[in-house]
Design a protein around this motif. Structure first.
Motif, PDB file in Angstrom:
ATOM      1  N   THR A  46      -2.661  -3.134 -11.681  1.00 52.15           N
ATOM      2  CA  THR A  46      -1.346  -2.835 -11.112  1.00 52.15           C
ATOM      3  C   THR A  46      -1.470  -2.024  -9.820  1.00 52.15           C
ATOM      4  N   PRO A  47      -2.337  -0.981  -9.755  1.00 51.10           N
ATOM      5  CA  PRO A  47      -2.555  -0.326  -8.472  1.00 51.10           C
ATOM      6  C   PRO A  47      -3.052  -1.279  -7.380  1.00 51.10           C
ATOM      7  N   ARG A  48      -3.846  -2.274  -7.753  1.00 49.85           N
ATOM      8  CA  ARG A  48      -4.301  -3.255  -6.762  1.00 49.85           C
ATOM      9  C   ARG A  48      -3.092  -3.996  -6.171  1.00 49.85           C
ATOM     10  N   LEU A  49      -2.177  -4.412  -7.048  1.00 52.52           N
ATOM     11  CA  LEU A  49      -0.947  -5.046  -6.575  1.00 52.52           C
ATOM     12  C   LEU A  49      -0.158  -4.095  -5.684  1.00 52.52           C
ATOM     13  N   LEU A  50      -0.070  -2.844  -6.115  1.00 52.45           N
ATOM     14  CA  LEU A  50       0.655  -1.823  -5.358  1.00 52.45           C
ATOM     15  C   LEU A  50       0.076  -1.659  -3.954  1.00 52.45           C
ATOM     16  N   HIS A  51      -1.235  -1.576  -3.864  1.00 54.38           N
ATOM     17  CA  HIS A  51      -1.881  -1.429  -2.552  1.00 54.38           C
ATOM     18  C   HIS A  51      -1.541  -2.615  -1.645  1.00 54.38           C
ATOM     19  N   GLN A  52      -1.581  -3.805  -2.219  1.00 51.25           N
ATOM     20  CA  GLN A  52      -1.305  -4.999  -1.419  1.00 51.25           C
ATOM     21  C   GLN A  52       0.136  -5.005  -0.926  1.00 51.25           C
ATOM     22  N   ILE A  53       1.058  -4.564  -1.765  1.00 53.98           N
ATOM     23  CA  ILE A  53       2.475  -4.500  -1.367  1.00 53.98           C
ATOM     24  C   ILE A  53       2.669  -3.462  -0.267  1.00 53.98           C
ATOM     25  N   LEU A  54       2.040  -2.302  -0.412  1.00 53.18           N
ATOM     26  CA  LEU A  54       2.144  -1.275   0.624  1.00 53.18           C
ATOM     27  C   LEU A  54       1.600  -1.788   1.959  1.00 53.18           C
ATOM     28  N   ALA A  55       0.455  -2.461   1.902  1.00 55.21           N
ATOM     29  CA  ALA A  55      -0.187  -2.936   3.130  1.00 55.21           C
ATOM     30  C   ALA A  55       0.577  -4.092   3.763  1.00 55.21           C
ATOM     31  N   ASP A  56       1.188  -4.940   2.936  1.00 58.63           N
ATOM     32  CA  ASP A  56       1.854  -6.133   3.462  1.00 58.63           C
ATOM     33  C   ASP A  56       3.320  -5.877   3.828  1.00 58.63           C
ATOM     34  N   GLN A  57       4.041  -5.225   2.928  1.00 60.52           N
ATOM     35  CA  GLN A  57       5.493  -5.127   3.079  1.00 60.52           C
ATOM     36  C   GLN A  57       5.968  -3.787   3.638  1.00 60.52           C
ATOM     37  N   HIS A  58       5.173  -2.736   3.461  1.00 56.27           N
ATOM     38  CA  HIS A  58       5.639  -1.398   3.836  1.00 56.27           C
ATOM     39  C   HIS A  58       4.736  -0.728   4.874  1.00 56.27           C
ATOM     40  N   ARG A  59       3.877  -1.502   5.494  1.00 57.99           N
ATOM     41  CA  ARG A  59       2.905  -0.928   6.420  1.00 57.99           C
ATOM     42  C   ARG A  59       3.577  -0.165   7.559  1.00 57.99           C
ATOM     43  N   ASP A  60       4.722  -0.677   8.024  1.00 57.16           N
ATOM     44  CA  ASP A  60       5.391  -0.070   9.169  1.00 57.16           C
ATOM     45  C   ASP A  60       6.456   0.946   8.770  1.00 57.16           C
ATOM     46  N   GLN A  61       6.578   1.205   7.460  1.00 60.85           N
ATOM     47  CA  GLN A  61       7.606   2.135   6.994  1.00 60.85           C
ATOM     48  C   GLN A  61       7.055   3.536   6.726  1.00 60.85           C
ATOM     49  N   ILE A  62       5.757   3.704   6.902  1.00 59.61           N
ATOM     50  CA  ILE A  62       5.105   4.998   6.691  1.00 59.61           C
ATOM     51  C   ILE A  62       4.277   5.337   7.921  1.00 59.61           C
ATOM     52  N   ASP A  63       4.318   6.591   8.337  1.00 59.92           N
ATOM     53  CA  ASP A  63       3.441   7.055   9.426  1.00 59.92           C
ATOM     54  C   ASP A  63       2.081   7.383   8.807  1.00 59.92           C
ATOM     55  N   TRP A  64       1.192   6.381   8.801  1.00 56.41           N
ATOM     56  CA  TRP A  64      -0.086   6.525   8.113  1.00 56.41           C
ATOM     57  C   TRP A  64      -0.986   7.577   8.741  1.00 56.41           C
ATOM     58  N   SER A  65      -0.717   7.928   9.992  1.00 56.11           N
ATOM     59  CA  SER A  65      -1.529   8.967  10.641  1.00 56.11           C
ATOM     60  C   SER A  65      -1.314  10.329   9.993  1.00 56.11           C
ATOM     61  N   LYS A  66      -0.230  10.450   9.197  1.00 51.84           N
ATOM     62  CA  LYS A  66       0.081  11.722   8.547  1.00 51.84           C
ATOM     63  C   LYS A  66      -0.075  11.641   7.023  1.00 51.84           C
ATOM     64  N   VAL A  67      -0.737  10.585   6.572  1.00 52.98           N
ATOM     65  CA  VAL A  67      -1.007  10.406   5.145  1.00 52.98           C
ATOM     66  C   VAL A  67      -2.434  10.837   4.839  1.00 52.98           C
ATOM     67  N   GLU A  68      -2.614  11.592   3.764  1.00 50.78           N
ATOM     68  CA  GLU A  68      -3.941  11.991   3.296  1.00 50.78           C
ATOM     69  C   GLU A  68      -4.172  11.372   1.918  1.00 50.78           C
ATOM     70  N   ILE A  69      -5.267  10.638   1.802  1.00 52.56           N
ATOM     71  CA  ILE A  69      -5.601   9.919   0.575  1.00 52.56           C
ATOM     72  C   ILE A  69      -6.659  10.672  -0.215  1.00 52.56           C
ATOM     73  N   PHE A  70      -6.353  10.925  -1.476  1.00 54.80           N
ATOM     74  CA  PHE A  70      -7.299  11.541  -2.403  1.00 54.80           C
ATOM     75  C   PHE A  70      -7.500  10.594  -3.591  1.00 54.80           C
ATOM     76  N   PHE A  71      -8.441  10.939  -4.454  1.00 52.08           N
ATOM     77  CA  PHE A  71      -8.749  10.086  -5.603  1.00 52.08           C
ATOM     78  C   PHE A  71      -8.634  10.895  -6.891  1.00 52.08           C
ATOM     79  N   GLY A  72      -7.869  10.344  -7.830  1.00 53.55           N
ATOM     80  CA  GLY A  72      -7.707  11.031  -9.105  1.00 53.55           C
ATOM     81  C   GLY A  72      -8.987  11.058  -9.908  1.00 53.55           C
ATOM     82  N   ASP A  73      -9.821  10.028  -9.709  1.00 51.48           N
ATOM     83  CA  ASP A  73     -11.117   9.990 -10.386  1.00 51.48           C
ATOM     84  C   ASP A  73     -12.014   9.002  -9.672  1.00 51.48           C
ATOM     85  N   GLU A  74     -13.274   8.988 -10.092  1.00 55.61           N
ATOM     86  CA  GLU A  74     -14.251   8.073  -9.502  1.00 55.61           C
ATOM     87  C   GLU A  74     -15.367   7.810 -10.497  1.00 55.61           C
ATOM     88  N   ARG A  75     -15.916   6.618 -10.420  1.00 54.88           N
ATOM     89  CA  ARG A  75     -17.117   6.285 -11.201  1.00 54.88           C
ATOM     90  C   ARG A  75     -18.332   6.799 -10.419  1.00 54.88           C
TER      91      ARG A  75
END
Length: 235
Positions: A37-66
């Motif tokens: 489901t997050p994979r779908l979410l990422h694709q929707i954000l990148a395809d449909q909402h890419r221009d609705q967020i100022d990505w230069s002001k977004v900071e990405i963190f990770f809840g966990d990692e392998r």
């Protein structure tokens, strides 16, 4: 009604949260997770909402990692990079990955210190989580030491039974996740229905059902659930 709708609803909430946080304090911090489901979410954000967020002001963190290199097929960072980060104009310095390729406890300490420096006693604007069929979330698995962690922001967690078998994970802890302004848990699929019912309607037993640890101190918790996970025939 279905995972696609869950992902679309999450995307809309992220856009609103991002724009609100950027307007309020000039940046938006979000922790992402892995899953179909997050994979779908990422694709929707990148395809449909890419221009609705100022990505230069977004900071990405990770809840966990392998505990694998960033180019490994099981890497949470790799999934995020392929489905979202490479498709939006986010500066590389705004992406804070967990270093799964180094010694697990050292990686956890490093990430925890970084979070302390950035957020002090506060938390992220938004944390995205999923829930496994065993009731785990992030890499907080049933009856593992990380479930009992009360002080650290991030810990290494050795898991006997996981989707990748016996493995080391790095994970944000319940107390740190609960500092977030908003937490969204995405749950889809009939295989989650039984445990979801126990989590939401059964006794509180976070050692067995770690997702029950998630209860933001002063923020908002939202569950986005599809019909099958809710054990319903339709919407």
């Amino acid at each position: 009604p279905d995972p696609q709708a869950v992902a679309e609803a999450a995307a809309q909430r992220i856009v609103r949260a991002a724009n609100g946080a950027i307007e309020e304090h000039g940046r938006f911090s979000i922790a992402v997770s892995r899953g179909s489901t997050p994979r779908l979410l990422h694709q929707i954000l990148a395809d449909q909402h890419r221009d609705q967020i100022d990505w230069s002001k977004v900071e990405i963190f990770f809840g966990d990692e392998r505990c694998v290199p960033p180019d490994h097929a099981e890497s949470n960072y790799r999934m995020a990079a392929e489905t979202l980060l490479s498709k939006v104009s986010i500066p590389g310095d705004n992406v804070y990955r967990m270093h799964g390729e180094i010694e697990p406890n050292e990686a956890a300490k490093e990430y925890g210190l970084m979070l302390k420096e950035k957020f002090a006693d506060g938390g992220l604007d938004l944390v995205l989580l999923g829930m496994g069929e065993d009731g785990h979330t992030a890499s907080l698995f049933p009856n593992t030491p990380a479930v009992d962690e009360a002080h650290h922001r991030v810990v290494a967690n050795y898991v006997e039974k996981s989707t990748t078998g016996k493995s080391w994970r790095i994970t944000m802890t319940g107390p740190f996740i609960n500092r977030a302004d908003q937490v969204i848990i995405l749950v889809a699929g009939a295989s989650k229905a039984q445990v979801l019912s126990e989590v939401l309607e059964g006794a509180c037993d976070p050692k067995r059902l770690p997702v029950q640890l998630i209860n933001p101190v002063s923020g908002k918790l939202s569950w986005l659930i599809d019909a099958k996970a809710a054990a319903m025939d339709g919407p």
